[in-house]
Structure formats: structure tokens, C-alpha cells
Design a protein around this motif. Structure first.
Motif, mmCIF file in Angstrom:
data_model
loop_
_atom_site.group_PDB
_atom_site.id
_atom_site.type_symbol
_atom_site.label_atom_id
_atom_site.label_comp_id
_atom_site.label_asym_id
_atom_site.label_seq_id
_atom_site.Cartn_x
_atom_site.Cartn_y
_atom_site.Cartn_z
ATOM 1 N N GLY A 52 -4.678 -1.234 -2.958
ATOM 2 C CA GLY A 52 -3.892 -2.200 -3.243
ATOM 3 C C GLY A 52 -4.499 -3.547 -3.683
ATOM 4 O O GLY A 52 -4.084 -4.506 -3.204
ATOM 5 N N ARG B 97 -3.803 -9.355 2.519
ATOM 6 C CA ARG B 97 -4.565 -7.957 2.983
ATOM 7 C C ARG B 97 -5.825 -8.191 3.412
ATOM 8 O O ARG B 97 -6.819 -9.047 3.151
ATOM 9 C CB ARG B 97 -4.339 -7.072 1.694
ATOM 10 N N ASP C 138 -3.351 -11.255 -2.594
ATOM 11 C CA ASP C 138 -2.947 -10.322 -3.554
ATOM 12 C C ASP C 138 -1.802 -10.868 -4.341
ATOM 13 O O ASP C 138 -0.565 -11.249 -3.419
ATOM 14 C CB ASP C 138 -2.488 -9.170 -2.823
ATOM 15 N N ASN D 173 -1.936 -4.535 5.355
ATOM 16 C CA ASN D 173 -1.140 -5.635 4.912
ATOM 17 C C ASN D 173 -1.023 -6.535 6.114
ATOM 18 O O ASN D 173 -0.542 -6.207 7.293
ATOM 19 C CB ASN D 173 0.458 -5.321 4.419
#
Length: 613
Positions: A515, A256, A239, A267
Motif C-alpha cells: 500500500g 497509513r 497516501d 489503514n
């Protein structure tokens, strides 16, 4: 069968419903290791019950339905003891030994998954894929000879999907990932149920006719197998945070992961960008429990990067193999050869333009594997390894070509598929060694992209998916028959969407996890069981032996069990070794009586196609 007849469907459920293959004890609610039955010993497995005339003859499971007889023939597992749970793939080969076209209604040879209700009901049926012939006296059935896929409809007339076939042999297959069930015949996707069930199920082999006044038939089943995929399977991604074009700041960057259906984002590591170098690529070593990633700086001068690793579960500290900013290269692609202990990365930048290798613990000298030549940049981009064949595949973005090369000496590289067959600039790379395909994504600008694949030798190029924006990375999961890939939008090289599809490009699903807004690269941990993978086909050896891909007891990899294997076990007796190597034929990391017994139990056995380097 008359597809409009509810009574006929109830009869199919009541006389045969429930049965199977690989399955786990219901009370324990866990799935047992992969199972295969080749029906080779002539004795029916005592864990199974049968209905009608079912025998094990000539290495096949024969279902015989006499003429003018009631009901059908069924091969089923005791539902009080066993179920199949979680994600799975079940498949079976069939041969229609004698299967005359019905004079009335239908005749079938089926693979089904059913809920294990003590009292079978039509609503228990979850999915069926079958070879189905019909007299065509019903408007629902378009062809006389069909593959037929139907779901939980008690009246399955217009709810069924048909595919015309005259073939008398083939493979029936049912996959489940999460609640999604897909039905295949001869590798062709026939139907998908996007929201079937996550309940424990039983698998059923069943043949019969709708009308009892029919001629006799015989169907032979073989190679019944289920792969239990309900383990720790996860998608990992790099990420790159939220990039600010004015300040060139990415904010918090991370490693992640999520489930294979995109749920439950976690995470794993917070990665602090140094000099704006952010996670650019990712790779996994599931056997060692490690996740690896590269960092790169994409803002001018953009030449500093690093290599890093940490535990896949996020415990412990990040380890810098090459500290961020301490290496001139800018890694874009990353891959692991865990058996050899090597880490490979590609760098298409102006100053490097090659593929390099280092020990997985960061020790030793950096070695060049592919020297793509002097700038301009744009050589090796993403890469995929096939250690069993000493071959590496990589994309060359600006050259619009796909290449193959040696991983180890003697070194060489050459084009595999070139422009204009490659439709645009290739980026992501993935290898399906099990089915013999190389996959890649392409860009044609940032608003369109395709997925293509070829055979391992570059032949039979197919465009299997079109109509998406610029595509980034791609990964494949041969055991489940799925591929995963990143789609970028709005001029963003990193992904904003995560997609999943079948390996032929059908069944496209948006599974974007929370995310995932700026994902640069993905990696799959799809190993259903732990253990060594010495032949590097992406399947643990404990699974490969049961599926006939490896010869049990073969310590030296030549496909046969003899004195060489015995000597290798004895030479390493009592030692701890790399799982699957140096005489450890059962893959537990220790050479002992278990390995000796496996060699002796398979003495003299040979499987030439199961050899590995």
C-alpha cells in the motif's frame, strides 16, 4: 585465536558466554526501560556475575587477564532472570590499558550478543564486535591490529570482517531492528546480518586470548548502555491514492502506518479528497497521541488546502484544524513543536512562499515565521525543527539551497548550504540533533537523486548515498542509527519505494510496505518510551536522564539542582501540568512527592552540558 580452531571458539563460548546490560525479566518477556552503567560507585552490580578478574575501579570496569592463564574475563547478567528483547542498541566504550601484541594467535576485547542457552553452545553466538589483535600467523587475519566482526560461524576465519586500526580507545556497538543486526566500531559500520534472529538475547563483555601462554592484559570498559527500542515504533505515511492523469482523480487517499521493517501495513484514516486536494505532508505528536497532515491540490489552479489531525491509533473522527479548501496555502512540509503547542508548515506556492505557524488545536491566528519573499514560487519546501536551539531547517527546492531560520522571535533566516554544494534540487529534510547533523534529499531530474548531510552549522557537507531515483522525504532515527526515505520513479513526485539505511548511508534496504505506491511524506514514531521531551532532542527525558543527557531533578533546565528547582516544584504543588514542565521533573504530568524526592535526591548535582531552554 586461530580462527580455524572450533575448539578455541567453543572455549570462548563456554568460559564467558552470556552477559550484559539492559535487559528484561525472561519470565515476563518484556523489556525494561533503558539502562546505563557508568561503573562509578566502585561496587559491581549484584545482578551480574563475573568470570576471571573483573573489578570496578576509577569509574571503569576493569578486565584483567593474568599471564599464562586459562580462559578469559567475563561480565554477565544472570541469564535466569534477564534477557534483552525486541529492537535494541547496545554500546560500550573501551580502553586498552595494556594490550600487548600477541606472539601467537589472537587477543580480544569483545561485545557480544548470545542466546541464553542454559548450557552454552557455539551455535548460541549471534554476533560479536571486538578489538582484536593477532600475531598474523594465520591467513584469515589481514592486519595485526583490528576491529573484527563475526556472526554465528563456529569457525569464524573467512566468515569474519576486519577493519584495520591502531587505536586503543573507542566504542563497540550492536544494533538490532527486527531480525537485522548491525555491528559498529567507533561509529563505522563493520558488518550487517540481514536475517539474524528475533530471539531474546544476552549481552556479553568478554576479553581473552586464544593461546594461554600469553602476556597479561588489562581492558577498561565504560558507559555500558542499552536502549530498548521494542515499543510501539511505527512509520506513518500520507497516501495520495492512485492518480488518474485524465480525470485528475486520486481515488481513495489514506493515512497509513507499518512497522519499522515495513511489515504489517494498517489503514489509520480514509481521507476523502476535496476538490482533488490530497494528503501532502504528515507529522506526529507521539506524546499527545496525534497524527497531523496537510492537504493540497496539485492540479490547476492548485491553491486550496487544509490542515487536519486524528488519533495515532485511528480511533475517533478526523478533526479539521483548517478545513480542506478553506485555506489559500498549499502545505508541503509539516512539523510539530509539541512542548510549545505549535504546528508549522511550509508553502512554496506562488501566492504564499513562506513558513507559517498555528496552535496545534487550530485555534489562534496564523503567524508567518519565514517570509521568503514574493513569487516566483519554490521557496520553503520541507522543514525540520530544533526547538531546543530555536532553530528550523528547510529546503528550497527551486533555489537549490538549504536554509536555517528562527522558530520564534526574533525572526531571521539565512542560507546554510547553497548550490553547487547542494547537488541538485533539495526536497526532504531531517534533523539528527543527537549527533549534530542535518540531512536532505536531492533531485537531479526524476531519474537520479542523492542524500547529503552537514553539521548543524552547515560545515562538513557529505554525500552519503547516490544512485537512486528522485528522492522525496527523509526521516532519521538517531536512537537506532537509521534513516528512512522515499524514492519516486517514472516521473512521479510521490514515492513508490521506501528505503532504510544506516545514518552514514551504508546498509541500504528496500523495506517498501504494501500500500505504499503513492506515498507523499513519511513520519516516524520511534519513541521507545512515553514521557516528556523538554529539551527536544528526540529522546524522552526518562531515557535522557539515564543516558546522561539530562540532569535528574533539574526543573528549570539550567543543568543544576538547587533552590530554583525546589521552588518550582513547590509553586506547582498538587497540580496537573504538561509532562516534564512546571516542576514535573519525573514527567508523569503531576507535581507531587515523587518530584520533590527527585529534586532532593539530586540536590547540588550539576551537569552543565545537560541544560535546556
Amino acid at each position: 585465536m586461530n580462527p580455524l580452531s572450533i575448539n578455541a571458539n567453543i572455549q570462548r563460548m563456554a568460559t564467558g558466554a552470556l552477559a550484559a546490560c539492559l535487559i528484561a525479566p525472561a519470565l515476563a518477556a518484556t523489556c525494561i526501560p533503558p539502562y546505563v552503567d557508568r561503573f562509578s560507585d566502585g561496587v559491581l552490580d549484584t545482578r551480574y556475575t563475573t568470570g576471571g578478574s573483573v573489578t570496578e575501579t576509577g569509574g571503569q570496569l576493569i578486565h584483567h587477564k593474568p599471564a599464562n592463564s586459562n580462559g578469559g574475563t567475563s561480565y554477565k547478567l544472570d541469564k535466569e532472570q534477564f534477557v534483552v528483547c525486541g529492537d535494541f542498541q547496545v554500546c560500550v566504550d573501551f580502553t586498552l590499558v595494556s594490550f600487548p601484541l600477541p606472539t601467537q594467535d589472537g587477543r580480544w576485547a569483545s561485545l557480544q550478543v548470545i542466546k541464553p542457552n542454559p548450557t552454552p553452545q557455539p551455535s548460541d553466538l549471534v554476533a560479536t564486535i571486538e578489538r582484536y589483535d593477532h600475531a598474523q600467523n594465520d591467513p584469515c587475519v589481514p592486519y595485526a591490529r583490528n576491529f573484527k566482526a563475526w556472526l554465528d560461524d563456529s569457525s569464524n576465519c573467512f566468515g569474519s570482517v576486519y577493519a584495520s586500526t591502531a587505536g586503543t580507545t573507542g566504542t563497540l556497538q550492536i544494533n538490532r531492528v527486527g531480525s537485522v543486526i548491525t555491528l559498529y566500531a567507533n561509529g563505522q559500520l563493520i558488518r550487517t546480518d540481514p536475517d539474524a534472529t528475533t530471539d531474546d538475547l544476552i549481552v556479553h563483555l568478554y576479553t581473552g586470548t586464544d593461546n594461554n601462554f600469553q602476556a597479561a592484559h588489562d581492558v577498561a570498559f565504560d558507559n555500558l548502555k542499552i536502549i530498548d527500542n521494542s515499543g510501539r515504533a511505527k512509520i506513518y505515511w500520507a497516501d495520495q491514492g492512485n492518480y488518474d492523469e485524465i480525470t485528475h482523480n486520486h481515488g481513495q487517499t489514506r493515512i497509513r502506518r507499518c512497522n519499522l521493517d515495513g511489515t504489517s501495513t494498517e489503514n489509520i484514516f480514509d481521507v476523502n479528497a476535496c476538490n482533488n486536494a490530497v494528503p501532502s505532508c504528515i507529522a506526529l505528536d507521539p506524546m499527545g497521541g496525534m497524527v497531523y497532515w496537510g492537504t493540497a491540490n496539485f492540479t490547476p489552479p492548485g491553491e486550496n488546502g487544509g490542515l487536519h489531525r486524528g488519533n495515532m491509533n485511528g480511533s475517533g473522527a478526523i478533526e479539521d484544524l483548517i478545513a480542506c479548501g478553506a485555506m489559500t496555502p498549499r502545505p508541503i512540509g509539516l512539523a510539530v513543536d509539541d512542548a510549545a503547542g505549535k504546528l508549522f508548515w511550509s508553502d512554496p506556492s506562488d501566492t504564499v512562499n513562506d513558513i507559517s505557524m498555528i496552535n496545534m488545536d487550530g485555534t489562534g491566528a496564523i503567524e508567518t515565521r519565514v517570509d521568503f519573499g514574493p513569487p516566483p514560487a519554490g521557496g520553503p519546501t520541507r522543514l525540520a525543527l530544533n526547538p531546543g536551539a530555536n532553530t528550523m531547517y528547510f529546503s528550497a527546492f527551486f533555489f537549490e539551497d538549504i536554509y536555517e531560520s528562527a522558530m520564534y522571535a526574533p525572526l531571521w533566516f539565512q542560507p546554510l548550504v547553497q548550490d553547487p554544494v547542494v547537488n541538485g534540487a533539495p526536497f526532504g529534510m531531517a534533523l539528527d540533533a543527537l549527533n549534530g547533523h542535518v540531512y536532505w534529499t536531492t533531485w537531479d531530474g526524476l531519474t537520479s537523486g542523492e542524500i547529503q548531510r552537514s553539521d548543524l552549522n552547515g560545515n562538513n557537507v557529505q554525500t552519503i548515498l547516490t544512485g537512486l531515483a528522485g528522492l522525496n522525504d527523509i526521516e532519521v532515527d538517531p536512537l537506532r542509527g537509521l534513516m528512512y526515505f522515499i524514492e519516486g520513479r517514472n516521473g512521479n513526485i510521490s514515492g513508490t519505494r521506501l528505503w532504510r539505511a544506516n545514518l552514514d548511508g551504508t546498509g541500504l534496504q528496500d523495506i517498501t510496505p504494501s500500500g505504499f505506491g503513492n506515498a507523499a511524506d513519511i513520519a516516524l514514531d520511534t519513541t521507545p518510551l512515553t514521557g516528556a521531551d523538554v529539551n527536544q532532542n528526540g529522546i524522552p527525558d526518562s531515557v535522557g536522564k539515564q543516558l546522561g543527557l539530562l540532569q535528574p531533578g533539574d526543573a528549570d533546565g539550567n543543568g543544576s539542582v538547587d533552590f530554583d528547582d525546589l521552588n518550582e516544584v513547590l509553586a506547582n504543588w498538587g497540580t496537573s501540568v504538561t509532562p516534564g514542565l512546571n516542576g514535573d521533573v519525573n514527567g508523569d504530568g503531576v507535581v507531587d512527592f515523587d518530584d520533590l524526592n527527585e529534586v532532593l535526591a539530586n540536590w547540588g548535582a550539576s551537569c552543565p552540558e545537560c541544560s535546556w531552554p
